[in-house]
Design a protein around this motif. Sequence first.
Motif, PDB file in Angstrom:
ATOM      1  N   ASP A  72      73.250  17.125  79.467  1.00  0.00           N
ATOM      2  CA  ASP A  72      72.217  16.801  79.830  1.00  0.00           C
ATOM      3  C   ASP A  72      72.605  17.345  80.911  1.00  0.00           C
ATOM      4  O   ASP A  72      70.599  17.154  82.049  1.00  0.00           O
ATOM      5  CB  ASP A  72      72.341  15.229  79.441  1.00  0.00           C
ATOM      6  CG  ASP A  72      73.257  14.318  80.517  1.00  0.00           C
ATOM      7  OD1 ASP A  72      74.208  15.006  80.705  1.00  0.00           O
ATOM      8  OD2 ASP A  72      73.205  13.041  81.164  1.00  0.00           O
ATOM      9  N   ARG A  73      73.066  17.471  81.129  1.00  0.00           N
ATOM     10  CA  ARG A  73      73.502  18.735  82.802  1.00  0.00           C
ATOM     11  C   ARG A  73      72.196  20.369  82.270  1.00  0.00           C
ATOM     12  O   ARG A  73      72.522  21.060  83.309  1.00  0.00           O
ATOM     13  CB  ARG A  73      74.740  19.114  83.386  1.00  0.00           C
ATOM     14  CG  ARG A  73      75.657  18.136  84.112  1.00  0.00           C
ATOM     15  CD  ARG A  73      76.360  16.449  83.435  1.00  0.00           C
ATOM     16  NE  ARG A  73      76.674  15.640  84.227  1.00  0.00           N
ATOM     17  CZ  ARG A  73      76.753  14.127  83.515  1.00  0.00           C
ATOM     18  NH1 ARG A  73      76.861  14.136  83.056  1.00  0.00           N
ATOM     19  NH2 ARG A  73      78.093  14.159  84.265  1.00  0.00           N
ATOM     20  N   VAL A  74      71.828  20.788  81.641  1.00  0.00           N
ATOM     21  CA  VAL A  74      71.151  21.467  81.086  1.00  0.00           C
ATOM     22  C   VAL A  74      70.291  21.529  80.966  1.00  0.00           C
ATOM     23  O   VAL A  74      69.672  21.282  80.052  1.00  0.00           O
ATOM     24  CB  VAL A  74      73.128  22.460  79.979  1.00  0.00           C
ATOM     25  CG1 VAL A  74      72.181  23.776  80.340  1.00  0.00           C
ATOM     26  CG2 VAL A  74      74.205  22.602  80.262  1.00  0.00           C
ATOM     27  N   PRO A  75      69.053  22.709  81.470  1.00  0.00           N
ATOM     28  CA  PRO A  75      68.044  21.971  81.729  1.00  0.00           C
ATOM     29  C   PRO A  75      67.847  23.439  79.974  1.00  0.00           C
ATOM     30  O   PRO A  75      68.274  24.532  80.285  1.00  0.00           O
ATOM     31  CB  PRO A  75      67.405  22.570  82.934  1.00  0.00           C
ATOM     32  CG  PRO A  75      68.590  22.295  83.536  1.00  0.00           C
ATOM     33  CD  PRO A  75      69.416  22.462  82.979  1.00  0.00           C
ATOM     34  N   LEU A  76      66.720  22.614  79.411  1.00  0.00           N
ATOM     35  CA  LEU A  76      66.274  23.833  78.894  1.00  0.00           C
ATOM     36  C   LEU A  76      64.670  24.021  78.980  1.00  0.00           C
ATOM     37  O   LEU A  76      64.252  23.303  78.429  1.00  0.00           O
ATOM     38  CB  LEU A  76      66.651  23.235  77.254  1.00  0.00           C
ATOM     39  CG  LEU A  76      66.444  23.730  75.823  1.00  0.00           C
ATOM     40  CD1 LEU A  76      67.127  25.136  75.641  1.00  0.00           C
ATOM     41  CD2 LEU A  76      66.972  23.076  74.024  1.00  0.00           C
ATOM     42  N   ILE A  77      64.323  25.298  78.637  1.00  0.00           N
ATOM     43  CA  ILE A  77      62.378  25.048  78.146  1.00  0.00           C
ATOM     44  C   ILE A  77      62.277  25.744  77.204  1.00  0.00           C
ATOM     45  O   ILE A  77      63.666  26.925  77.206  1.00  0.00           O
ATOM     46  CB  ILE A  77      62.420  26.313  79.546  1.00  0.00           C
ATOM     47  CG1 ILE A  77      62.277  25.286  81.141  1.00  0.00           C
ATOM     48  CG2 ILE A  77      61.124  26.893  78.971  1.00  0.00           C
ATOM     49  CD1 ILE A  77      61.685  26.185  82.222  1.00  0.00           C
ATOM     50  N   TRP A  78      61.702  25.659  75.926  1.00  0.00           N
ATOM     51  CA  TRP A  78      62.016  25.957  74.689  1.00  0.00           C
ATOM     52  C   TRP A  78      60.262  26.682  74.657  1.00  0.00           C
ATOM     53  O   TRP A  78      59.050  26.003  74.584  1.00  0.00           O
ATOM     54  CB  TRP A  78      61.913  24.917  74.055  1.00  0.00           C
ATOM     55  CG  TRP A  78      62.337  25.151  72.189  1.00  0.00           C
ATOM     56  CD1 TRP A  78      61.000  26.024  71.603  1.00  0.00           C
ATOM     57  CD2 TRP A  78      62.873  25.164  70.975  1.00  0.00           C
ATOM     58  NE1 TRP A  78      61.275  25.941  70.385  1.00  0.00           N
ATOM     59  CE2 TRP A  78      62.546  25.926  70.337  1.00  0.00           C
ATOM     60  CE3 TRP A  78      64.319  25.567  71.564  1.00  0.00           C
ATOM     61  CZ2 TRP A  78      63.195  26.313  69.235  1.00  0.00           C
ATOM     62  CZ3 TRP A  78      64.797  24.948  70.504  1.00  0.00           C
ATOM     63  CH2 TRP A  78      64.936  25.217  69.342  1.00  0.00           C
ATOM     64  N   LEU A 109      65.247  18.964  77.394  1.00  0.00           N
ATOM     65  CA  LEU A 109      64.294  19.495  77.329  1.00  0.00           C
ATOM     66  C   LEU A 109      63.272  19.238  77.986  1.00  0.00           C
ATOM     67  O   LEU A 109      62.728  18.010  78.216  1.00  0.00           O
ATOM     68  CB  LEU A 109      64.571  19.315  75.795  1.00  0.00           C
ATOM     69  CG  LEU A 109      63.212  20.013  75.378  1.00  0.00           C
ATOM     70  CD1 LEU A 109      64.127  21.389  75.438  1.00  0.00           C
ATOM     71  CD2 LEU A 109      63.279  19.160  73.648  1.00  0.00           C
ATOM     72  N   GLU A 110      62.864  20.350  79.306  1.00  0.00           N
ATOM     73  CA  GLU A 110      61.942  20.382  80.081  1.00  0.00           C
ATOM     74  C   GLU A 110      60.739  20.901  79.672  1.00  0.00           C
ATOM     75  O   GLU A 110      59.231  19.873  79.891  1.00  0.00           O
ATOM     76  CB  GLU A 110      62.696  21.226  81.307  1.00  0.00           C
ATOM     77  CG  GLU A 110      63.748  20.868  81.665  1.00  0.00           C
ATOM     78  CD  GLU A 110      63.455  19.109  82.324  1.00  0.00           C
ATOM     79  OE1 GLU A 110      62.492  19.416  83.119  1.00  0.00           O
ATOM     80  OE2 GLU A 110      64.737  18.845  82.031  1.00  0.00           O
ATOM     81  N   TYR A 111      60.613  21.211  78.613  1.00  0.00           N
ATOM     82  CA  TYR A 111      59.182  21.912  78.405  1.00  0.00           C
ATOM     83  C   TYR A 111      59.457  22.202  76.748  1.00  0.00           C
ATOM     84  O   TYR A 111      60.501  22.937  76.251  1.00  0.00           O
ATOM     85  CB  TYR A 111      58.987  23.320  78.624  1.00  0.00           C
ATOM     86  CG  TYR A 111      57.968  23.370  78.310  1.00  0.00           C
ATOM     87  CD1 TYR A 111      56.081  22.847  78.863  1.00  0.00           C
ATOM     88  CD2 TYR A 111      57.378  24.601  77.391  1.00  0.00           C
ATOM     89  CE1 TYR A 111      54.874  23.186  78.374  1.00  0.00           C
ATOM     90  CE2 TYR A 111      55.909  25.109  76.753  1.00  0.00           C
ATOM     91  CZ  TYR A 111      54.787  24.830  77.755  1.00  0.00           C
ATOM     92  OH  TYR A 111      53.683  24.829  77.545  1.00  0.00           O
ATOM     93  N   HIS A 112      58.788  21.464  76.055  1.00  0.00           N
ATOM     94  CA  HIS A 112      58.835  22.045  74.101  1.00  0.00           C
ATOM     95  C   HIS A 112      57.209  21.607  73.769  1.00  0.00           C
ATOM     96  O   HIS A 112      56.616  20.728  73.383  1.00  0.00           O
ATOM     97  CB  HIS A 112      59.655  21.038  73.958  1.00  0.00           C
ATOM     98  CG  HIS A 112      59.982  21.678  72.215  1.00  0.00           C
ATOM     99  ND1 HIS A 112      59.525  21.165  71.425  1.00  0.00           N
ATOM    100  CD2 HIS A 112      61.110  22.405  71.275  1.00  0.00           C
ATOM    101  CE1 HIS A 112      58.815  22.555  69.966  1.00  0.00           C
ATOM    102  NE2 HIS A 112      60.988  22.505  70.381  1.00  0.00           N
ATOM    103  N   ALA A 141      65.076  29.372  75.441  1.00  0.00           N
ATOM    104  CA  ALA A 141      64.941  29.375  74.041  1.00  0.00           C
ATOM    105  C   ALA A 141      63.574  29.840  73.365  1.00  0.00           C
ATOM    106  O   ALA A 141      62.076  29.213  74.147  1.00  0.00           O
ATOM    107  CB  ALA A 141      65.130  28.223  73.083  1.00  0.00           C
ATOM    108  N   VAL A 142      63.078  30.176  72.702  1.00  0.00           N
ATOM    109  CA  VAL A 142      61.888  31.377  72.580  1.00  0.00           C
ATOM    110  C   VAL A 142      61.706  31.543  71.101  1.00  0.00           C
ATOM    111  O   VAL A 142      62.653  32.045  70.375  1.00  0.00           O
ATOM    112  CB  VAL A 142      61.695  32.993  73.304  1.00  0.00           C
ATOM    113  CG1 VAL A 142      60.697  33.115  72.885  1.00  0.00           C
ATOM    114  CG2 VAL A 142      61.469  32.917  74.968  1.00  0.00           C
ATOM    115  N   GLU A 143      60.473  30.758  70.950  1.00  0.00           N
ATOM    116  CA  GLU A 143      60.131  31.010  68.863  1.00  0.00           C
ATOM    117  C   GLU A 143      59.156  31.475  68.965  1.00  0.00           C
ATOM    118  O   GLU A 143      58.267  31.384  69.464  1.00  0.00           O
ATOM    119  CB  GLU A 143      60.292  29.118  68.900  1.00  0.00           C
ATOM    120  CG  GLU A 143      59.649  29.113  67.172  1.00  0.00           C
ATOM    121  CD  GLU A 143      59.708  27.773  67.292  1.00  0.00           C
ATOM    122  OE1 GLU A 143      59.578  27.256  65.630  1.00  0.00           O
ATOM    123  OE2 GLU A 143      59.967  26.491  67.690  1.00  0.00           O
ATOM    124  N   GLY A 144      59.078  32.227  67.810  1.00  0.00           N
ATOM    125  CA  GLY A 144      57.847  33.492  67.782  1.00  0.00           C
ATOM    126  C   GLY A 144      58.142  34.473  68.841  1.00  0.00           C
ATOM    127  O   GLY A 144      58.716  34.593  69.380  1.00  0.00           O
TER     128      GLY A 144
END
Length: 381
Positions: A72-78, A109-112, A141-144
Amino acid sequence: MSKHQALMKRCEQRLEELSKQTAIKSTSLEKRLEDSGISRREFMQWSAVTATALSLPLQFAPMVAQAAELADRVPLIWLHMAECTGCSESLIRTDTPNIDTLLFDHISLEYHETLMAAAGWQAEENLEHAMEAYKGQYLLAVEGAIPTANGGHFLTVGCKGHTGVEIIEETAANAAAIVAVGTCAAFGGVQAAAPNPTGAKGINKVINQPVVNLGGCPPSEKNIVGTIMYFIMFGHLPPLDMYDRPKWAYGARVHDNCERRGRFDAGEFVETFGDHGAKEGYCLYKVGCKGPYAYNNCPTERFNHHTSWPVLAGHGCIGCSEPDFWDTMADFEKPLGRRELHSLDKTADYIGGALLGATAVGITAHAVAGIFAKNIEEVEE
């Protein structure tokens, strides 16, 4: 100092740095596991399995556990681009919570777009805030795929109408690391099939930063979570193959670990779907399996809680983790033919080039080469 000792020291330093940061989530992973009925013993078993999957010695298992608790210390933008959301589905579609899905929920998870409640202007604000608040720290992370024709206007996202090209360039600029989740993001996917009118491309063809490609349509949840775990543990991307895929996940052919490999070696092949061989679990090469040409850990990791994968379910591999598979691997229910068999016993770093037109070499020695050649000749006749 040995390679593993140096790696362990780096991991220790990375985890120490993360432990000093403020937790973003209010609920600890331990509490989430407890609420889901997952014991500490099961969690440690998962840590050992994950360490092994990442090609790390078992001494790293406690560090995997610590890294998961600090996720939870690692922000993730998907981000979602031109795709079907199947890669997200691979990760989150589960009948009961497991450690992989709980860990993904534990990460900041900041954005999904699929999972978040926000929409419209609020969603845009969330993305902009995350990019600014965690500049240089977030995992992207990028999907598509990214459509690039017509100024990128074949794909516009959000209430501001930004193109996929604009969004990926802006978010990638300040990302600590970038992961292309699935074949669409990695290589363009079916959107890039000839004649590719939208100019769809993998994200590494649009930006200049390093990208780790998780080929697969979709990739397994273990490949997604494992890559994220590696970044959490070491602060950088894992060793990659010639197509920038993690070697720990894409270092072996599907063919090598397939449960039907013994049938292949014995010259026992399914001739048509539904025949006696199909019922007995014979090799699916004659009905189009591309396992000898594809690199992925599907046979060992499988999907849906390790339940199954296409070959186990009765259909051949279509090579979906490979670049341009939608063109080079078709027809999906017919063998590629004798011409490509030179690559059956080559390494992961060689086969891609061979399949896409590198100089052919002779078939290497094989215990049942005569049997196999006879069967392939029958296909050609």
